[in-house]
Design a protein around this motif. Structure first.
Motif, PDB file in Angstrom:
ATOM      1  N   GLU A 178       0.882  -1.395  -0.035  1.00  0.00           N
ATOM      2  CA  GLU A 178      -0.088   0.010  -0.111  1.00  0.00           C
ATOM      3  C   GLU A 178       0.830   1.250  -0.050  1.00  0.00           C
ATOM      4  OE1 GLU A 178      -3.397   2.202   0.065  1.00  0.00           O
ATOM      5  OE2 GLU A 178      -3.268  -0.038  -0.374  1.00  0.00           O
ATOM      6  N   LEU A 179       1.891   1.199   0.824  1.00  0.00           N
ATOM      7  CA  LEU A 179       2.715   2.491   0.866  1.00  0.00           C
ATOM      8  C   LEU A 179       3.668   2.820  -0.429  1.00  0.00           C
ATOM      9  CD1 LEU A 179       4.065   1.666   4.329  1.00  0.00           C
ATOM     10  CD2 LEU A 179       3.267   3.627   4.030  1.00  0.00           C
ATOM     11  N   LEU A 180       3.902   1.651  -1.215  1.00  0.00           N
ATOM     12  CA  LEU A 180       4.548   1.791  -2.399  1.00  0.00           C
ATOM     13  C   LEU A 180       3.887   1.849  -3.750  1.00  0.00           C
ATOM     14  CD1 LEU A 180       7.642  -0.586  -1.673  1.00  0.00           C
ATOM     15  CD2 LEU A 180       7.423   1.910  -1.307  1.00  0.00           C
ATOM     16  N   LYS A 181       2.388   2.119  -3.568  1.00  0.00           N
ATOM     17  CA  LYS A 181       1.678   2.520  -4.867  1.00  0.00           C
ATOM     18  C   LYS A 181       2.246   3.665  -5.515  1.00  0.00           C
ATOM     19  CE  LYS A 181      -2.912   0.757  -3.279  1.00  0.00           C
ATOM     20  NZ  LYS A 181      -4.251   1.313  -3.092  1.00  0.00           N
ATOM     21  N   GLY A 182       2.459   3.265  -6.820  1.00  0.00           N
ATOM     22  CA  GLY A 182       2.960   4.432  -7.689  1.00  0.00           C
ATOM     23  C   GLY A 182       4.534   4.560  -7.671  1.00  0.00           C
ATOM     24  N   VAL A 183       5.146   3.644  -6.866  1.00  0.00           N
ATOM     25  CA  VAL A 183       6.687   3.395  -6.916  1.00  0.00           C
ATOM     26  C   VAL A 183       7.141   2.255  -7.547  1.00  0.00           C
ATOM     27  CG1 VAL A 183       8.610   2.991  -5.073  1.00  0.00           C
ATOM     28  CG2 VAL A 183       6.646   4.504  -4.610  1.00  0.00           C
ATOM     29  N   PRO A 184       8.042   2.439  -8.608  1.00  0.00           N
ATOM     30  CA  PRO A 184       8.810   1.371  -9.228  1.00  0.00           C
ATOM     31  C   PRO A 184       9.424   0.444  -8.306  1.00  0.00           C
ATOM     32  CG  PRO A 184      10.170   3.579  -9.223  1.00  0.00           C
ATOM     33  CD  PRO A 184       8.914   3.817  -8.763  1.00  0.00           C
ATOM     34  N   VAL A 185       9.046  -0.943  -8.853  1.00  0.00           N
ATOM     35  CA  VAL A 185       9.495  -1.939  -7.617  1.00  0.00           C
ATOM     36  C   VAL A 185      10.073  -2.960  -8.675  1.00  0.00           C
ATOM     37  CG1 VAL A 185       8.250  -1.414  -5.934  1.00  0.00           C
ATOM     38  CG2 VAL A 185       7.247  -2.928  -7.445  1.00  0.00           C
ATOM     39  N   PHE A 186      10.869  -4.007  -8.433  1.00  0.00           N
ATOM     40  CA  PHE A 186      11.159  -5.214  -9.035  1.00  0.00           C
ATOM     41  C   PHE A 186      11.378  -6.439  -8.396  1.00  0.00           C
ATOM     42  CE2 PHE A 186      15.254  -3.273  -7.542  1.00  0.00           C
ATOM     43  CZ  PHE A 186      16.095  -4.303  -7.213  1.00  0.00           C
ATOM     44  N   GLY A 187      11.114  -7.653  -8.585  1.00  0.00           N
ATOM     45  CA  GLY A 187      11.082  -8.705  -8.056  1.00  0.00           C
ATOM     46  C   GLY A 187      12.386  -9.327  -7.630  1.00  0.00           C
ATOM     47  N   GLU A 188      12.555  -9.953  -6.629  1.00  0.00           N
ATOM     48  CA  GLU A 188      14.013 -10.483  -6.287  1.00  0.00           C
ATOM     49  C   GLU A 188      13.409 -11.961  -5.617  1.00  0.00           C
ATOM     50  OE1 GLU A 188      17.079 -10.277  -6.122  1.00  0.00           O
ATOM     51  OE2 GLU A 188      17.722  -8.111  -5.569  1.00  0.00           O
ATOM     52  N   SER A 189      14.197 -12.999  -6.169  1.00  0.00           N
ATOM     53  CA  SER A 189      14.051 -14.306  -5.804  1.00  0.00           C
ATOM     54  C   SER A 189      14.351 -15.099  -4.428  1.00  0.00           C
ATOM     55  CB  SER A 189      14.746 -15.317  -6.681  1.00  0.00           C
ATOM     56  OG  SER A 189      16.177 -15.222  -6.718  1.00  0.00           O
ATOM     57  N   LEU A 190      13.824 -13.923  -3.442  1.00  0.00           N
ATOM     58  CA  LEU A 190      14.245 -14.185  -2.027  1.00  0.00           C
ATOM     59  C   LEU A 190      12.895 -14.262  -1.257  1.00  0.00           C
ATOM     60  CD1 LEU A 190      16.968 -11.917  -1.450  1.00  0.00           C
ATOM     61  CD2 LEU A 190      17.310 -14.186  -1.512  1.00  0.00           C
ATOM     62  N   GLN A 191      12.617 -15.169  -0.146  1.00  0.00           N
ATOM     63  CA  GLN A 191      11.628 -15.056   0.700  1.00  0.00           C
ATOM     64  C   GLN A 191      11.854 -14.411   1.889  1.00  0.00           C
ATOM     65  OE1 GLN A 191       9.941 -19.079   0.827  1.00  0.00           O
ATOM     66  NE2 GLN A 191       9.563 -19.142  -1.329  1.00  0.00           N
TER      67      GLN A 191
END
Length: 408
Positions: A178-191
């Motif tokens: 919710e906090l990062l709506k509109g923010v560019p993100v990318f996936g990392e293969s970590l849990q």
């Protein structure tokens, strides 16, 4: 030629961001621990101690900032934290920014849990250590004289669970999403949790934009360490790069977005062009081309800041008949410019004062010149000549509007 601007800080979140990583990065970059403790003392909040410990990760020297508290994870309401800040003796700018971070947190938590910000019961982020992390980060940036923060895209885990007061929650944490709506993100293969709610709220609220490293003269760098050990063995660090921004004459990375159109009504182009410029496009063009099977068509091309690129790509797809886009990043340089006004015998004309290595160039606004020419029924070139006489440096090549491809 150097054109130095304000003092900026780039958050290089290659391994995520948290409150204590931000504090550690500031201390590692030169913020004095005693100065930070003194500022936090203005909260008039007892029962905590802030320590700074040098650590090594992957051969890199970093700082681990830790807050030791006497309380047992106290739960505070948003109103409690607001009263704490408003009654403190902190600088008003620090109070306002810290309160803005907590407001953002409260709104995100309220949305996730289906309640209102005033009823939110802060658990982890209401504890003393989280308060020190947030207020300390804001105060630390203020002490270092940082005028603007730019943040990199943020890494997000692709699975895993977080155990907290509410029970088991999927990663990324719902409040973080919710906090990062509109923010560019990318996936990392970590849990593992890479971005904490505190870190997300600080980055989202304090950063003016998200994207690549901006042009700057680098002065300081610092590494803040996290307490988690990454599953892949990579360093769990946040890097801060601090320096003076450049207003011009420096390489900048922009995104080129383009598509071919052969089944589109060009009558809507003025509307599309105006909308794309309003939404942050740096430059746009429409070029007639000959397409396959002998069809006439158009090449639509625009330049975008990486922070605005995703939204602009969606606008092109929504406003045209395009079913696909091409995009890539390129480097460009721009010159510094300021907006000025010149008074001619017929009225005021806005102009741009552009600084080059050969001197200053004044370029009048085409729209203002045509407005005066039509209002007084005089040749357009006479307006340009008057502006040239006033400035002594105006170069007029045609009656076409001057290009405006320098970013705001």
């Amino acid at each position: 030629m150097s054109f130095l601007g304000k003092k900026i800080c780039y958050l290089d979140c290659f391994s995520g961001v948290s409150g204590n990583m931000l504090l550690g990065g500031l201390l590692n970059a030169g913020l004095a621990l005693e100065a930070l403790r003194e500022a936090l003392g203005l909260l008039r909040l007892p029962g905590w101690e802030l320590s700074s410990t040098p650590v090594m990760q992957s051969g890199l020297q970093a700082t681990l900032a830790q807050v030791q508290t006497e309380e047992n994870r106290a739960h505070r309401h948003f109103s409690d934290i607001r009263a704490l800040l408003e009654q403190s003796e902190l600088d008003q700018a620090v109070i306002d920014q810290s309160l803005a971070v907590f407001t953002r947190l409260a709104e995100a938590e309220a949305h996730v849990h289906g309640t209102t910000p005033e009823k939110i019961h802060f658990h982890e982020v209401g504890a003393l250590d989280a308060i020190i992390d947030i207020v300390g980060t804001v105060a630390g940036l203020h002490l270092l004289g940082i005028e603007e923060i730019i943040c990199s895209p943020l890494p997000m885990p692709t699975g895993g669970w977080l155990h907290c007061q509410h029970g088991a929650l999927p990663l990324p944490a719902p409040a973080v999403c919710e906090l990062l709506k509109g923010v560019p993100v990318f996936g990392e293969s970590l849990q593992q949790e890479l971005v904490t709610p505190t870190g997300a709220a600080l980055a989202a609220e304090l950063s003016s934009t998200f994207g690549t490293l901006p042009p700057m003269t680098l002065k300081l760098s610092g590494y803040g360490a996290g307490t988690m050990q990454r599953q892949d063995g990579r360093p769990n660090l946040l890097r801060l790069l601090i320096g003076q921004s450049h207003s011009a004459a420096e390489a900048q990375q922009v995104e080129v977005i383009e598509t071919h159109l052969d089944d589109w009504n060009p009558e809507v182009w003025p509307h599309v062009a105006a909308k794309l410029m309003r939404e942050g496009a740096l430059d746009i063009s429409l070029v007639p081309i000959q397409m396959k099977k002998g069809r006439p068509g158009f090449l639509l091309r625009l330049l975008a800041d990486p922070a605005h690129a995703a939204h602009l790509r969606n606008s092109v797809l929504n406003e045209t008949s395009a079913i696909g886009l091409r995009f890539h990043t390129v480097q460009r340089i721009t010159l510094p410019r300021t907006n000025i006004e010149l008074t001619t015998p017929w009225g005021t004309v806005r102009a741009k004062k552009v600084t080059t290595t050969a001197g200053v160039r004044i370029t009048p606004e085409y729209e203002d010149c045509t407005r005066l020419a039509e209002a007084h029924n005089i040749p357009l070139l006479k307006i340009y000549a008057a502006v040239a006489e006033l400035s002594g440096t105006v170069s007029v090549h045609s009656h076409e509007p001057p290009r405006h491809d320098i970013p705001k």
